[in-house]
Design an enzyme around this catalytic site. Structure first.
Site, PDB file in Angstrom:
ATOM      1  N   SER A 156       0.801  -1.222   0.000  1.00  0.00           N
ATOM      2  CA  SER A 156       0.000   0.000   0.000  1.00  0.00           C
ATOM      3  C   SER A 156       0.841   1.282   0.000  1.00  0.00           C
ATOM      4  O   SER A 156       0.285   2.379  -0.036  1.00  0.00           O
ATOM      5  CB  SER A 156      -0.951   0.006   1.196  1.00  0.00           C
ATOM      6  OG  SER A 156      -0.239  -0.027   2.410  1.00  0.00           O
ATOM      7  N   LYS A 184      -5.980   3.672   8.971  1.00  0.00           N
ATOM      8  CA  LYS A 184      -5.099   4.626   8.296  1.00  0.00           C
ATOM      9  C   LYS A 184      -5.687   6.036   8.330  1.00  0.00           C
ATOM     10  O   LYS A 184      -4.981   7.014   8.587  1.00  0.00           O
ATOM     11  CB  LYS A 184      -4.865   4.182   6.855  1.00  0.00           C
ATOM     12  CG  LYS A 184      -4.039   2.895   6.744  1.00  0.00           C
ATOM     13  CD  LYS A 184      -3.911   2.441   5.296  1.00  0.00           C
ATOM     14  CE  LYS A 184      -3.081   1.154   5.208  1.00  0.00           C
ATOM     15  NZ  LYS A 184      -2.968   0.677   3.828  1.00  0.00           N
TER      16      LYS A 184
END
Length: 807
Positions: free
Chosen positions: A711, A754
């Protein structure tokens, strides 16, 4: 030391109160002081070099320190030594000198009184000598029937001719109640004092004679009991030799009775197996090894609660109320749990058998401390069923679940059957904790047994090797917990429905601490609600700077740390009343901050990009740093990167090179290092030379922490594009997304954690893959969505446009 060494009496001297000891003038005795008034009195006596009066408390007034609670007479004496003990008490060595009486109260803090010496009245020496001879005779008689008087003491009394000294010696040796001892102590008439003692010793002689007689009878009785015991043991051995051991017959009969009582609730196979083993046990010699093994088996099997079930009818409202009472937030997990039990309640109302309801097995998955096991506890409370917790972490032996075959030494049923026995019912709530940490070894694969246990199609006939018959687990409510579902084998994962519990937001943690953690910890630490408080700002500081986790386990520990310090402060200073923790004094309770997500510094920099990462304890903001060094196009990666992240870096470099070659990323000719000839002839250098003439070094700080995952692809590409083109990166932008070689941005996991990390770091804009934007935003807390501008991206060009400040 003599009384005459001190000032004349009557005199004003401190008073020490003694609860346990009744002291006499001839004694040198240690006294332990643990209350303030006694300590002050002793200190005053030492400072002024004066005597003290030690007075006993009246019965029922132990612990009180006032003139009303003590007798008005005691022993006048001096303090020879004073020592402070490690536990805070004061130890003084006291030497008694004379009897004294309080004639006037002077002070109550500490106790000080005007004291005079108790003088004996004149007496007839011949009469007193006669009384003392009678007293000695009584003592000799008492010493023959009692062990209270050692020979040395008898000899001392016979050699001493001071009547008061003899009276004090005897009074201190025999057991007398306080009121009687006091009457003896203050008696000024020596003759009367000796007569009282003779009466007390006469009574003691009678009591001792009676005790001796009772002891003799008891001893005879014990001998008789021992004799009977040995005769019974001999009789038992004779009965065993003749095969007529009635005790064993009674045990066998008891096994048959228990089996018949459980027969209506047992399967036919189970009944036959247990009956067969009882029959075998009855035929065996009691001392054989097999007999012991079968007896152990019968003891286990007949403890299984066949036919016993929790009687409470299932009500979804009760489950919903209990979940709301015990847990804040967790909206979706609660909804799914309520739906699960709604199906069961509907089946119960419509008379559908439990075996026909093939409901999924729930598995709570999420980071540590988010409330997985406590959700199971709440379900157990709401259903009024026993909770059985089976820890699977590190389990490698399949027999731990399936049971050991009875041929092995130390064989016993598996943990599932033992759980039913512990619960005392056949339908408990059984929590299979840490199902993702089950091991695999030469002793088998426990996950294969879990397949049978958790499969609704099979667990109605679960076979335990030790029992050697099937047992019905269909009415047990199984709930599994896991941290990482990726570690669970596919076939086992297929049998469970996962309810994900993700990280709590700071606001949720604040509410949980306020509603649950602080009241619970106050109760555990014996503090009242009125004695401890913490301001909102201080609690938010604890959440942000002293804990770093997805759940609230460490937050509970930090709250407990503060409450313990508060308890100590209140105990040390009772006048304090209340301890308040604020943002200003929080360092007094928790020292310096441990964790901190760095907030954006609002200074655009070249080659430094904010990336978002998922960790086992929540989200984090990672700054990816890049520099370029004159070279030949090499790439260096540091920061404990995993293989996947290294591949992402190489992909990001290739994508940026492609953008430069295609002219989509404009590179200023002036920033490319030129040879002397190129500078002199002003030769224009191709943009591709920028990545041919520089080496790149990409680093992710906190090198001790391993990092992996795809990611960070778009973050690395942005950092590389920034350093090649010397474009500054917006400091308030964070991003996450996997990058393909063609420049596409693919979706990622852990979006909630996140975005919460970006929110904590006070980012303004976050770039995420478009697919995540479409499907995952419903799970994001509103407070996070309101604070962040969340932008969906599909290609790397969009990312660079949003993140870079183009010249």
């Amino acid at each position: 030391m003599q009384l005459s060494d001190y000032s004349a009496f009557p005199a004003k001297i401190p008073v020490i109160v003694e609860d346990d000891l009744f002291l006499y003038p001839f004694m040198i005795s240690p006294i332990f002081l643990n209350d303030e008034l006694n300590v002050q009195a002793a200190a005053r006596a030492v400072e002024t070099n004066s005597l003290v009066l030690v007075c006993p408390t009246k019965p029922g007034h132990e612990g009180e320190r006032s003139f009303d609670a003590i007798y008005n007479a005691g022993v006048i004496g001096s303090i020879m030594r004073k020592v402070t003990l490690p536990d805070g008490r004061i130890k003084v060595l006291f030497q008694g000198l004379a009897r004294g009486r309080i004639i006037e109260e002077v002070s109550s803090s500490p106790l000080v009184a005007k004291v005079d010496v108790i003088h004996s009245r004149p007496y007839n020496e011949l009469k007193i000598e006669a009384l003392m001879e009678v007293l000695r005779e009584k003592l000799r008689t008492l010493s023959q029937v009692s062990n209270q008087f050692p020979p040395d003491l008898i000899r001392t009394i016979e050699e001493n001719h001071e009547p008061n000294r003899i009276a004090d010696l005897i009074s201190s040796t025999i057991k007398i109640k306080k009121p009687e001892a006091y009457e003896l102590f203050i008696e000024e008439d020596v003759e009367q004092r000796l007569l009282l003692l003779i009466d007390i010793i006469s009574a003691e002689i009678e009591a001792s004679k009676l005790q001796k007689e009772i002891r003799s009878k008891v001893h005879s009785r014990i001998e008789q009991v021992n004799k009977e015991y040995f005769l019974k043991e001999q009789l038992k051995q004779i009965q065993q030799e003749l095969g007529t051991d009635t005790q064993r017959e009674e045990e066998i009969e008891e096994y048959y009775k228990k089996l018949e009582a459980k027969k209506p609730y047992m399967d036919e196979d189970a009944y036959k197996e247990v009956k067969k083993q009882i029959d075998r046990f009855a035929r065996m010699h009691p001392d054989s090894a097999d007999a012991n093994m079968i007896q152990g088996y019968l003891d286990w099997v007949l403890e299984i609660p066949f036919g016993k079930y929790a009687k409470k009818h299932l009500k979804v409202d009760d489950v919903e109320k209990q979940l709301d009472k015990d847990h804040y937030s967790l909206k979706k997990p609660k909804e799914r749990i309520v739906e699960y039990f709604s199906v069961r309640e509907l089946a119960e109302l419509r008379g559908v058998a439990d075996k026909e309801i093939k409901g999924a097995i729930l598995c709570f998955a999420g980071p540590p401390g988010v409330g997985k096991t406590s959700l199971a506890n709440s379900i157990s409370k709401a259903l009024k069923r026993k909770l059985v917790r089976i820890a699977l972490g590190g389990l490698e032996d399949v027999n731990e679940l399936r049971g050991h075959r009875r041929t092995y030494i130390g064989a016993m049923p598996g943990r599932i059957v033992q759980g039913l026995i512990d619960a005392g019912e056949m339908n408990p709530v059984m929590v299979l904790d840490e199902i993702d940490k089950v091991g695999r070894s030469m002793r088998g694969d426990p996950t294969s047994v879990l397949l049978e246990i958790l499969d609704p199609e099979q667990n109605s006939e679960f076979r335990d090797y030790y029992l050697n018959f099937n047992i019905d687990l269909s009415q047990v409510i199984f709930i599994a917990t896991a941290n990482d579902i990726g570690s669970i084998p596919g076939p086992l994962r297929d049998r469970m429905e996962f309810i994900f519990l993700s990280s709590y937001t700071p606001q949720e943690k604040y509410e949980i601490a306020k509603r649950y953690l602080i009241p619970q910890e106050l109760k555990k630490h014996a503090l009242k609600k009125s004695e401890f408080s913490i301001t909102k700002a201080a609690l938010e500081m604890v959440i942000e700077n002293y804990t770093r986790e997805a759940g609230v386990r460490n937050l509970r520990r930090r709250i407990a740390d503060m409450i313990r310090k508060a308890a100590k402060m209140i105990l040390t200073d009772p006048s304090l009343g209340k301890v308040a923790v604020t943002a200003k004094n929080i360092r007094e309770f928790l020292d310096k901050p441990i964790f901190e997500i760095d907030e954006t510094d609002n200074i655009p920099m070249v080659g430094v990009v904010n990336g978002l990462a998922w960790t086992a304890v929540g989200g984090d903001v990672l700054k990816i740093e890049t520099i370029k060094i004159k070279g030949k196009g090499g790439l260096q990666l540091t920061g404990s990167l995993g293989d996947v992240m290294k591949e992402s870096a190489r992909i990001a470099l290739s994508v940026v090179k492609t953008l430069i070659d295609q002219g989509k990323l404009k590179i200023d000719d002036r920033i490319i290092p030129k040879t002397a000839k190129e500078r002199e002839e002003k030769i224009k250098v191709e943009p591709s030379e920028v990545y041919k003439r520089y080496d790149l070094h990409i680093h992710i700080p906190e090198g001790a922490t391993p990092k992996d995952g795809p990611s960070a692809g778009i973050t690395m590409a942005t950092a590389i594009a920034s350093i090649f083109g010397e474009f500054k990166v917006r400091p308030d932008v964070a991003m996450t997304g996997e990058l393909t070689l063609t420049g596409k941005v693919l979706p990622i996991g852990g979006l909630k954690e996140k975005l919460i990390a970006a929110y904590k770091a006070k980012m303004k804009k976050v770039l995420i893959p478009e697919k995540n934007f479409k499907r995952d935003l419903d799970d994001i807390p509103e407070v996070v969505k309101e604070a962040l501008q969340i932008i969906p991206v599909t290609r790397i060009e969009e990312v660079l446009k949003e993140a870079l400040i183009m010249k």
